[in-house]
Design an enzyme around this catalytic site. Structure first.
Site, PDB file in Angstrom:
ATOM      1  N   GLY A  49       0.819  -1.208   0.000  1.00 54.60           N
ATOM      2  CA  GLY A  49       0.000   0.000   0.000  1.00 54.60           C
ATOM      3  C   GLY A  49       0.850   1.254   0.000  1.00 54.60           C
ATOM      4  O   GLY A  49       1.968   1.279   0.523  1.00 54.60           O
ATOM      5  N   GLY A  51      -0.252   4.928   0.913  1.00 49.83           N
ATOM      6  CA  GLY A  51      -1.306   5.862   1.286  1.00 49.83           C
ATOM      7  C   GLY A  51      -0.775   7.281   1.340  1.00 49.83           C
ATOM      8  O   GLY A  51       0.410   7.532   1.098  1.00 49.83           O
ATOM      9  N   THR A  52      -1.671   8.190   1.653  1.00 51.26           N
ATOM     10  CA  THR A  52      -1.324   9.599   1.815  1.00 51.26           C
ATOM     11  C   THR A  52      -0.305   9.742   2.938  1.00 51.26           C
ATOM     12  O   THR A  52       0.535  10.634   2.921  1.00 51.26           O
ATOM     13  CB  THR A  52      -2.591  10.373   2.222  1.00 51.26           C
ATOM     14  N   PHE A  53      -0.409   8.849   3.920  1.00 45.88           N
ATOM     15  CA  PHE A  53       0.412   9.041   5.110  1.00 45.88           C
ATOM     16  C   PHE A  53       1.584   8.082   5.205  1.00 45.88           C
ATOM     17  O   PHE A  53       2.226   7.971   6.223  1.00 45.88           O
ATOM     18  CB  PHE A  53      -0.479   8.941   6.367  1.00 45.88           C
ATOM     19  N   GLY A  54       1.875   7.382   4.149  1.00 45.82           N
ATOM     20  CA  GLY A  54       3.052   6.519   4.198  1.00 45.82           C
ATOM     21  C   GLY A  54       2.837   5.199   3.507  1.00 45.82           C
ATOM     22  O   GLY A  54       1.761   4.916   2.979  1.00 45.82           O
ATOM     23  N   ASP A 173     -13.218   8.003   6.881  1.00 44.91           N
ATOM     24  CA  ASP A 173     -12.572   7.689   5.604  1.00 44.91           C
ATOM     25  C   ASP A 173     -13.038   6.325   5.084  1.00 44.91           C
ATOM     26  O   ASP A 173     -12.244   5.497   4.658  1.00 44.91           O
ATOM     27  CB  ASP A 173     -11.044   7.724   5.733  1.00 44.91           C
TER      28      ASP A 173
HETATM   29  N1  LIG Z   1      -3.513  -4.909   8.327  1.00 49.71           N
HETATM   30  C1  LIG Z   1      -3.409  -4.872   7.004  1.00 49.71           C
HETATM   31  N2  LIG Z   1      -3.344  -6.021   6.297  1.00 49.71           N
HETATM   32  C2  LIG Z   1      -3.223  -5.994   4.960  1.00 49.71           C
HETATM   33  N3  LIG Z   1      -3.193  -4.875   4.236  1.00 49.71           N
HETATM   34  C3  LIG Z   1      -3.261  -3.707   4.870  1.00 49.71           C
HETATM   35  C4  LIG Z   1      -3.369  -3.634   6.283  1.00 49.71           C
HETATM   36  N4  LIG Z   1      -3.423  -2.331   6.625  1.00 49.71           N
HETATM   37  C5  LIG Z   1      -3.358  -1.632   5.487  1.00 49.71           C
HETATM   38  N5  LIG Z   1      -3.258  -2.440   4.414  1.00 49.71           N
HETATM   39  C6  LIG Z   1      -3.180  -2.063   2.989  1.00 49.71           C
HETATM   40  O1  LIG Z   1      -2.511  -0.820   2.860  1.00 49.71           O
HETATM   41  C7  LIG Z   1      -3.366   0.165   2.292  1.00 49.71           C
HETATM   42  C8  LIG Z   1      -3.072   1.520   2.923  1.00 49.71           C
HETATM   43  O2  LIG Z   1      -3.256   1.430   4.339  1.00 49.71           O
HETATM   44  P1  LIG Z   1      -4.003   2.579   5.112  1.00 49.71           P
HETATM   45  O3  LIG Z   1      -5.297   2.810   4.437  1.00 49.71           O
HETATM   46  O4  LIG Z   1      -4.051   2.247   6.562  1.00 49.71           O
HETATM   47  O5  LIG Z   1      -2.985   3.752   4.869  1.00 49.71           O
HETATM   48  P2  LIG Z   1      -3.180   5.263   4.457  1.00 49.71           P
HETATM   49  O6  LIG Z   1      -1.823   5.797   4.271  1.00 49.71           O
HETATM   50  O7  LIG Z   1      -4.013   5.949   5.448  1.00 49.71           O
HETATM   51  O8  LIG Z   1      -3.944   5.123   3.106  1.00 49.71           O
HETATM   52  P3  LIG Z   1      -4.831   6.186   2.305  1.00 49.71           P
HETATM   53  O9  LIG Z   1      -4.382   7.532   2.642  1.00 49.71           O
HETATM   54  O10 LIG Z   1      -4.609   5.795   0.878  1.00 49.71           O
HETATM   55  O11 LIG Z   1      -6.242   5.907   2.732  1.00 49.71           O
HETATM   56  C9  LIG Z   1      -4.791  -0.356   2.545  1.00 49.71           C
HETATM   57  O12 LIG Z   1      -5.688   0.143   1.570  1.00 49.71           O
HETATM   58  C10 LIG Z   1      -4.581  -1.858   2.405  1.00 49.71           C
HETATM   59  O13 LIG Z   1      -4.570  -2.232   1.063  1.00 49.71           O
HETATM   60 MG   LIG Z   2      -6.361   4.046   3.428  1.00 49.86          MG
END
Ligand SMILES: Nc1ncnc2c1ncn2[C@@H]1O[C@H](COP(=O)(O)OP(=O)(O)OP(=O)(O)O)[C@@H](O)[C@H]1O
Ligand SMILES: [Mg+2]
Length: 397
Positions: A49, A51-54, A173
């Protein structure tokens, strides 16, 4: 939590300049983080993944090689003040929430502070690993959910929402990529990066939360109209968008701007009027935005060809209510006939066992609107190019 915090107080580099670099390094490396293990107890396997935050990685616990975890890196780029407050908030909320349908935070770990990273540790949130996210599953045409399985997904999603809302937490979200599903078919709400605690407003004291939350395609009309005194219904709207997506297989309203998102919403759910939504006229952006008038509500009509099941159509209609006060809550939704008529919600593990590869949004090709959606978006674009009587444009998913 970071070694920088210590550096500020009694950094050997500033208080006793005579220390050599080696001594300084030893001093910091010896610094004890009693509740924060080193991240090298895990071995990264793959990036899953961004995401916006890492970044998020799949990793293996070196001690028990069969145990997989997900490691979410804490983005420290712009942090002058040590550990970011947004990550602290996410951790505090995750520590509070312990439920079968909420992702489990195992621990926080960190890299060792060394001269190579200028004594700045990288921190990770470590979660139980889930094999799939819902966006990844929906983007794979070989993954087919039957009605009982769709019911099981929605029942677990609503159970998770019921639990967090009862604990006075808003997710803020909701989207398919933030819904994880294990290979055993257990659904977990994830990504509490935008979550917050809420209080029920007293009459004279309205909340003033930020409305710049929720990914645009899943953002409810009250936030788009500038509401700052919102609550759990914001997540219920997202649940409705996700539920429709279980059949349409791609997000149902893909606006490019907030204005366009409002247009899509009013074309599906009808124009925003005080008749259907008492109090809408008091929202900050209601008067300043040029909102389209005269749209009839077409939720049932538009979604019926996809959903077919009349109880499913009815629940969608109740989730996608414009007025947040009329939107169904998680408890009532769980009692809806959709979940209590045949076919009953059924286990997902059998269907998932046919797929041996993990499916994540990050690893999937971008989801394109289906044939009928493309047709609809073309119409919208034409409509925006030449202003005309918008009530004549038909919405087709
Ligand atoms: N516990 C987990 N098991 C498997 N995959 C995970 C898990 N946590 C996160 N992911 C994967 O990583 C991606 C990004 O994680 P998360 O949404 O927590 O991060 P984010 O940086 O807040 O993302 P965004 O800003 O894109 O919403 C998720 O959409 C998922 O595909
Ligand atoms: Mg996310």
């Amino acid at each position: 939590m970071s070694s920088r915090g210590r550096e500020n107080r009694d950094d050997p580099g500033s208080s006793s300049r005579c220390l050599t670099l080696l001594e300084k390094q030893k001093y910091i490396e010896d610094y004890d983080f009693p509740y924060c293990d080193e991240s090298n107890k895990y071995e990264k396997v793959a990036k899953i993944g961004q995401g916006t935050f890492g970044e998020v990685f799949k990793a293996r616990d070196k001690k028990s090689t069969k145990k997989f975890v997900a490691m979410k890196k804490v983005l420290m780029d712009n942090e002058k003040e040590g550990f970011p407050i947004t990550a602290l908030r996410e951790i505090r909320i995750l520590q509070l929430l312990k439920h079968e349908n909420v992702v489990n935070l195992i621990e926080i770990c960190r890299t060792k502070a060394t001269v190579n990273n200028r004594y700045r540790s990288t921190f990770y949130l470590v979660f139980d690993f889930c094999e799939h996210d819902l966006a990844g599953l929906l983007s794979n045409i070989n993954v087919k959910f039957n009605l009982g399985e769709i019911k099981k997904v929605m029942q677990q999603l609503l159970n998770g929402l019921y639990y967090i809302h009862s604990n006075k937490i808003l997710h803020r979200d909701m989207k398919a990529a933030n819904v994880l599903i294990t290979k055993y078919g257990v659904l977990k709400l994830a990504d509490f990066g935008l979550a917050r605690a809420f209080s029920v407003p007293k009459n004279d004291q309205k909340n003033r939360y930020t409305n710049r939350v929720v990914t645009l395609w899943y953002r409810p009309p009250e936030l788009l109209l500038g509401d700052r005194n919102y609550g759990p219904p914001v997540d219920m709207w997202g649940a409705g968008c996700i539920m429709a997506e279980m059949w349409t297989r791609s997000p149902i309203m893909q606006g490019n701007t907030e204005q366009q998102q409002l247009i899509y919403i009013s074309q599906l759910c009808g124009s925003f009027t005080p008749d259907v939504w008492p109090g809408v006229e008091e929202l900050e952006l209601y008067k300043t935005l040029d909102l389209q008038k005269g749209h009839k509500r077409k939720v049932k009509e538009r979604l019926r060809p996809y959903v077919k099941d009349p109880h499913g159509v009815d629940l969608l209609d109740k989730l996608l209510q414009l007025d947040p006060n009329h939107r169904i809550d998680a408890d009532t939704a769980l009692n809806h006939d959709f979940f209590w008529t045949d076919p009953m919600p059924c286990d997902l593990s059998k269907m998932l066992s046919q797929h041996t590869q993990s499916m994540f949004e990050y690893l999937a090709p971008p989801r394109r609107p289906g044939q009928m959606m493309r047709h609809y978006h073309q119409q919208i674009n034409q409509m925006q190019a030449k202003p005309q009587d918008n009530s004549l444009i038909d919405r087709v998913y």
